[in-house]
Scaffold this motif. Sequence first.
Motif, PDB file in Angstrom:
ATOM      1  N   UNK A  66       1.243  -3.519   4.178  1.00 51.60           N
ATOM      2  CA  UNK A  66       1.767  -4.367   5.251  1.00 51.60           C
ATOM      3  C   UNK A  66       2.980  -3.758   5.924  1.00 51.60           C
ATOM      4  N   UNK A  67       3.891  -3.182   5.161  1.00 50.58           N
ATOM      5  CA  UNK A  67       5.164  -2.719   5.718  1.00 50.58           C
ATOM      6  C   UNK A  67       5.493  -1.327   5.210  1.00 50.58           C
ATOM      7  N   UNK A  68       6.150  -0.545   6.056  1.00 54.15           N
ATOM      8  CA  UNK A  68       6.656   0.774   5.692  1.00 54.15           C
ATOM      9  C   UNK A  68       8.177   0.753   5.760  1.00 54.15           C
ATOM     10  N   UNK A  69       8.823   1.332   4.778  1.00 53.15           N
ATOM     11  CA  UNK A  69      10.247   1.627   4.846  1.00 53.15           C
ATOM     12  C   UNK A  69      10.449   3.051   4.408  1.00 53.15           C
ATOM     13  N   UNK A  70      11.299   3.767   5.086  1.00 56.55           N
ATOM     14  CA  UNK A  70      11.637   5.118   4.643  1.00 56.55           C
ATOM     15  C   UNK A  70      13.000   5.071   3.996  1.00 56.55           C
ATOM     16  N   UNK A 119      -1.396  -1.343 -10.237  1.00 56.63           N
ATOM     17  CA  UNK A 119      -1.288  -2.694  -9.711  1.00 56.63           C
ATOM     18  C   UNK A 119      -2.453  -3.595 -10.088  1.00 56.63           C
ATOM     19  N   UNK A 120      -3.493  -3.064 -10.681  1.00 60.84           N
ATOM     20  CA  UNK A 120      -4.612  -3.881 -11.095  1.00 60.84           C
ATOM     21  C   UNK A 120      -5.603  -4.189 -10.002  1.00 60.84           C
ATOM     22  N   UNK A 121      -5.343  -3.755  -8.787  1.00 60.40           N
ATOM     23  CA  UNK A 121      -6.278  -3.986  -7.677  1.00 60.40           C
ATOM     24  C   UNK A 121      -5.915  -3.082  -6.516  1.00 60.40           C
ATOM     25  N   UNK A 122      -6.816  -2.992  -5.589  1.00 64.00           N
ATOM     26  CA  UNK A 122      -6.533  -2.271  -4.349  1.00 64.00           C
ATOM     27  C   UNK A 122      -5.790  -3.233  -3.436  1.00 64.00           C
ATOM     28  N   UNK A 123      -4.690  -2.785  -2.862  1.00 63.81           N
ATOM     29  CA  UNK A 123      -3.914  -3.648  -1.974  1.00 63.81           C
ATOM     30  C   UNK A 123      -3.966  -3.105  -0.558  1.00 63.81           C
ATOM     31  N   UNK A 124      -3.638  -3.929   0.380  1.00 63.58           N
ATOM     32  CA  UNK A 124      -3.600  -3.529   1.781  1.00 63.58           C
ATOM     33  C   UNK A 124      -2.143  -3.449   2.207  1.00 63.58           C
ATOM     34  N   UNK A 177       4.348  -3.586  -4.777  1.00 60.42           N
ATOM     35  CA  UNK A 177       5.261  -2.672  -4.094  1.00 60.42           C
ATOM     36  C   UNK A 177       5.315  -1.359  -4.847  1.00 60.42           C
ATOM     37  N   UNK A 178       5.599  -0.313  -4.126  1.00 56.98           N
ATOM     38  CA  UNK A 178       5.720   0.989  -4.763  1.00 56.98           C
ATOM     39  C   UNK A 178       6.488   1.952  -3.889  1.00 56.98           C
ATOM     40  N   UNK A 179       7.051   2.964  -4.520  1.00 54.33           N
ATOM     41  CA  UNK A 179       7.736   4.040  -3.806  1.00 54.33           C
ATOM     42  C   UNK A 179       6.846   5.268  -3.906  1.00 54.33           C
ATOM     43  N   UNK A 180       6.544   5.859  -2.761  1.00 56.69           N
ATOM     44  CA  UNK A 180       5.636   6.997  -2.692  1.00 56.69           C
ATOM     45  C   UNK A 180       6.322   8.168  -1.984  1.00 56.69           C
ATOM     46  N   UNK A 181       6.274   9.344  -2.598  1.00 54.65           N
ATOM     47  CA  UNK A 181       6.796  10.548  -1.953  1.00 54.65           C
ATOM     48  C   UNK A 181       5.736  11.106  -1.012  1.00 54.65           C
ATOM     49  N   UNK A 182       6.144  11.457   0.197  1.00 54.89           N
ATOM     50  CA  UNK A 182       5.211  12.032   1.169  1.00 54.89           C
ATOM     51  C   UNK A 182       4.900  13.459   0.738  1.00 54.89           C
ATOM     52  N   UNK A 183       3.646  13.693   0.370  1.00 50.13           N
ATOM     53  CA  UNK A 183       3.200  15.011  -0.086  1.00 50.13           C
ATOM     54  C   UNK A 183       2.735  15.874   1.078  1.00 50.13           C
ATOM     55  N   UNK A 230       3.125  -5.062  -0.222  1.00 45.86           N
ATOM     56  CA  UNK A 230       1.876  -5.708   0.156  1.00 45.86           C
ATOM     57  C   UNK A 230       1.569  -6.859  -0.787  1.00 45.86           C
ATOM     58  N   UNK A 231       0.421  -7.452  -0.554  1.00 43.76           N
ATOM     59  CA  UNK A 231      -0.082  -8.493  -1.430  1.00 43.76           C
ATOM     60  C   UNK A 231      -1.094  -7.872  -2.374  1.00 43.76           C
ATOM     61  N   UNK A 232      -0.999  -8.197  -3.638  1.00 46.62           N
ATOM     62  CA  UNK A 232      -1.889  -7.642  -4.641  1.00 46.62           C
ATOM     63  C   UNK A 232      -2.887  -8.658  -5.148  1.00 46.62           C
TER      64      UNK A 232
END
Length: 101
Positions: free
Chosen positions: A96-100, A89-94, A57-63, A48-50
Motif C-alpha cells: 500500500x505505501x512506500x517509505x524510503x 508474514x504467513x500470507x502474500x500481502x499487497x 510491514x517490512x524493511x527491504x533493501x533495494x538490490x 500493508x494488510x496481511x
Amino acid sequence: KENIANRLPEKIKIGSYFLSDKDNGIILGEGLADYFKINTGDSLILISQGYHATSAAGIFMVRGIVSLGSPQLNNNLAYTNWTLYIVQFGSVVFFCYFWTI
C-alpha cells in the motif's frame, strides 16, 4: 524455475538480483525508482494488510533496478522474494505505501 520464465536477472539495469532464497531485498522498475528517487542500497519500508486483516510491514533493501519492455511495468513493479515473504508474514500481502529511509 521462475528466473527461467521471467528472465528478470538479465533485465537488471543497476545492482543485482537476489543474493539467495533468503534475501530480504527488493527489485524495482526503473520508472518507480526514478519517481521516488530510490537507488540500490536504499531501504524501503512497505506497509500493508496481511492475513486476516493483520498489519504487515517490512524493511527491504533495494538490490536492483530493472528495465522492462512495458512502461507500465517499469512504473509499477516492486519485486520481492515471495518465498521469504510468505514465510515471514504467513500470507502474500499487497503493498500500500512506500517509505524510503
